[in-house]
Each structure stands twice: as C-alpha cells, then as structure tokens.
Design an enzyme around this catalytic site. Sequence first.
Site, short mmCIF file in Angstrom:
data_model
loop_
_atom_site.label_atom_id
_atom_site.label_comp_id
_atom_site.label_asym_id
_atom_site.label_seq_id
_atom_site.Cartn_x
_atom_site.Cartn_y
_atom_site.Cartn_z
CG HIS A 191 -4.53 -3.71 0.08
ND1 HIS A 191 -4.01 -3.47 -1.08
CD2 HIS A 191 -4.25 -2.78 0.90
CE1 HIS A 191 -3.52 -2.36 -1.00
NE2 HIS A 191 -3.82 -1.74 0.25
CG ASP A 196 -2.18 0.92 1.17
OD1 ASP A 196 -3.08 0.64 0.27
OD2 ASP A 196 -2.06 2.13 1.80
CE1 TYR A 246 -5.57 6.72 -0.34
CE2 TYR A 246 -5.50 7.28 2.17
CZ TYR A 246 -5.53 6.31 0.94
OH TYR A 246 -5.40 5.18 1.11
#
Length: 465
Positions: free
Chosen positions: A432, A234, A378
Amino acid sequence: MALMLVAVGVLSAGVLIVYLSGAFRRSSGPPRNIVPVLDGWWGRGKKPEEEEDAAIREFKLEVSAEELEDLNDRLRKARWFESVEETKFHFGIKPEYMKLIQEYWLNEYDWRKQEKRLNKYPQFKTNIEGIDIHFVRATPSKLKPGQRAKPIMMVHGWPGSFYEFFKIIPMLIDPTNHGGTDVDVFEVICPSLPGYGFSEAAHKQGLNVREIGRIFHKLMLRLGFESYYLQGGDWGSMVIDQTAGMFPKHVRGMHSNFTSQLAPLSQVVLGKLVPSLVLDDESYGKFLPSWSRIVFGLKEFGYLHLNATKPDTIGHALTDSPIGLAAYIIEKFSVWTNYDWIDLDDGGLDGYWSKDDLLNNVMIYWVSGCITSSLRLYKETIPRSSELKKFINTVPTGLADLPNDLNRSQRNWAARHFSNIITYRTYPTGGHFAALEVPKLLAEDVRNFVQKVEELYPEVMSSES
C-alpha cells in the site's frame, strides 16, 4: 445470542458492501468531467470580505524541548495489557512489539537527527480557502540551459504523511544519479492533506476529497504551474482523481498507485466459474465480490467504519497516548504492506521497515496533534463516495498495480473510470505504501508514464516552453 451475532454480521457485511461498492462504483451514464464548485471557506467564522492573502511563507519543523520531554514522560508512563498466547497479529499489534517500539523510541530514536532530515527540502505554508496548507517543494539543483523541470504534485494518504515521498524525491529531481536521464527532471510538490501533518484542519464540515482536489489545484496555480502532473496513493489517489476530473485542461497526466474499481457485474460470475475468460491473472480473482472478501473486510476494515462514523471519539485516546497513536498507525504498515504477515509474531515489521521510518511518520502525527482531524476525512468522504465517483476521468493516466495492496483492479476494470490509460504496470512486489516501500520501481514507472504522455501529446510540452 447466536442469531443476534449472525444478524449483526450480515448487517455489518451489508454496510461494508455498500461502502466499498459505493466508494468505487461508476454509475450508468455519468458526466465525462466534473463541473467544479470553484471556491469554499474552511476557516473559522464567516469568510472575510477582503481578498485572500496569497503569501507563501517559509516553514521549518522545530519541536521544543518541552514537547519532547512531555512525549518521553508519556512513553515512560505507558500502561500495558497481556496478550493472548499464539495470536500472532490476528488480534492486532501485540504489546510485546509495542514495548520494543517504546524502548527504541525512548533510548535510540534521535528526533533531532530526524527533524533535520525532515527539514532537508524547503517547506512552506500558504492560506487557501481559510486554512493554512503545508507543502514541501523540492527543486532540481541542475538543469540544462533553457530546460524546465516537469512539475509533479505527489499526494499522500492515511496513515501516511509527506514523509512517504522522501525516498523518491531525489530519484525525480536528480534522475541521472538514480537510473533516469537528464530529460526526466521533475520539480516535486508534496502537500500535507488538510488536517494532516502541518496543514491546518477544516473548521467547517464538508471538506472531502473533491474540496481538497480544488484546494491543491489552487496551490499549483499559486506556485505558477498552469499545467502539471499528479501522483498519489490511498486518499491521495482519490484527491488527484478529483483534481483531474475538475480541471482536465490543467492536468497533463495523473499516476495512481491505488486503483479500486470493481469488476463489472457481467464478469463477476464468469470470474468465479471460468476465471481464464475474464481475469488477466488468477491473482485478481480474490478481489471479485465473494463471501471470503466480505469476511476479509469484516476482519480488516473495522478502522474504516470507526473513522467514518465517530472519528472524534477514538481521537481522544490517540491524541493523548503516543503508544496508542503508534499502535494504531504502525499496525497498518504491517497488514497493508503484506497481509500474510498477520501470521508472524512481529507482523513482518522488523524484517521490512526501519523503526526510524515508522517513528518519523508517527512523530509527524504526534507533534502536530493531527490524528483526529486526519480521521475526519473518512467521515466527510465515505458517505458521499458514490456521488463523488460519478464521472469519467479523461486525462492521460498511469496506473500501478501492486500485488500486496488492499485492493487491485485489472486494467479493463480500471478502464470503466479511466478512459485514457497510457500505462498500466503490475509491480513484482510492493503493497500500500509504494513511495516508501518501492521508491525505485515507482520512480521508474512515473518517468516512463510521463515520457509516453509527452510522446503522445507533444503539444502539451510545446505550450509550456
């Protein structure tokens, strides 16, 4: 109204494509390595003139009884809504499931037991570029005379934490009891990303994955490691990619369990028309650009757009409500572990994850109050993602391809960015959260990768002895 909805859908799809292609596209003729900016300041106010305090301070997780009672009070007072019949997990995490989480959290979850577990490995903080960086440092208990453990930094992502690595750490620091050999002994450093867990958040704008890569390199130097290995998934995969790009002479090798390079344009059409010509396996076909891929993004990447545009807005709700925070995080442990679970009433969670594992991770976000600052990564990174990817990673690289991950890149796609792939392994299972889902597979893969690096580049090890 219908035309307006279509227009909004097309616009959203376009934004999504820009995000995804920009985030992982390699532009033509990029430099082979990054020329790094060697310093930054993320603390409050102006950078002081005096030299940075390089002290490393012990840290222990200790949550007060008052904090726990406040949490329980908020849990008991949770407000609920009614779900729509037969929606499974297509509308998101169901209130029926969250009520089970609430009941377990209040009546069965033992925080003091889990707090002790989280304190199993020594933890520390040190101030780098004006903010405190928290990290776990797990060292082997036994080494041969003259043997040195191999230093490896393992970096988590969102919505994960340093807890992701608690199952794999013993497999790396004590390999002989976990299927490895006594030449595979590692010393494991697991930092919390800035603004995550117990690492301080930036007080200035601009802290993206490249800046974090530099901070973490400084951390390894401060710990006495002039050269080291890296591992991550990630955001962690992007941070270690940046570290390797900036400091290739210090990084012995990097191993990533999240690769997101897209297929070259020349393969996109052929991949649809004659997949056997360009696809290593037909399963990679669904990761080629297509309308179905856009639809998938529109359904599942709403969180990304929200986090990358207005993180502080959603942050108010998530910081105030433990049920809201848990729902936002736990839902990702369903669809990001196996997207097919969206058709199950419990999202597949109960059959795969323990509630203790899920809540340990949520509790790290709750007791540290870090959810809003974690979302800001982000906002800081995605608008610059195309620029940040403009280099070729030349360090020895190991890639793990997990069949249920959000994105997959077959080897030749990944090779457009990673010029020195030493190992590439497709796992039989996993999604993930590899270190927490399939720690044994990941540990074996990391050990195999490091062994091959040291066989190919023995001068790296001889320089360390």
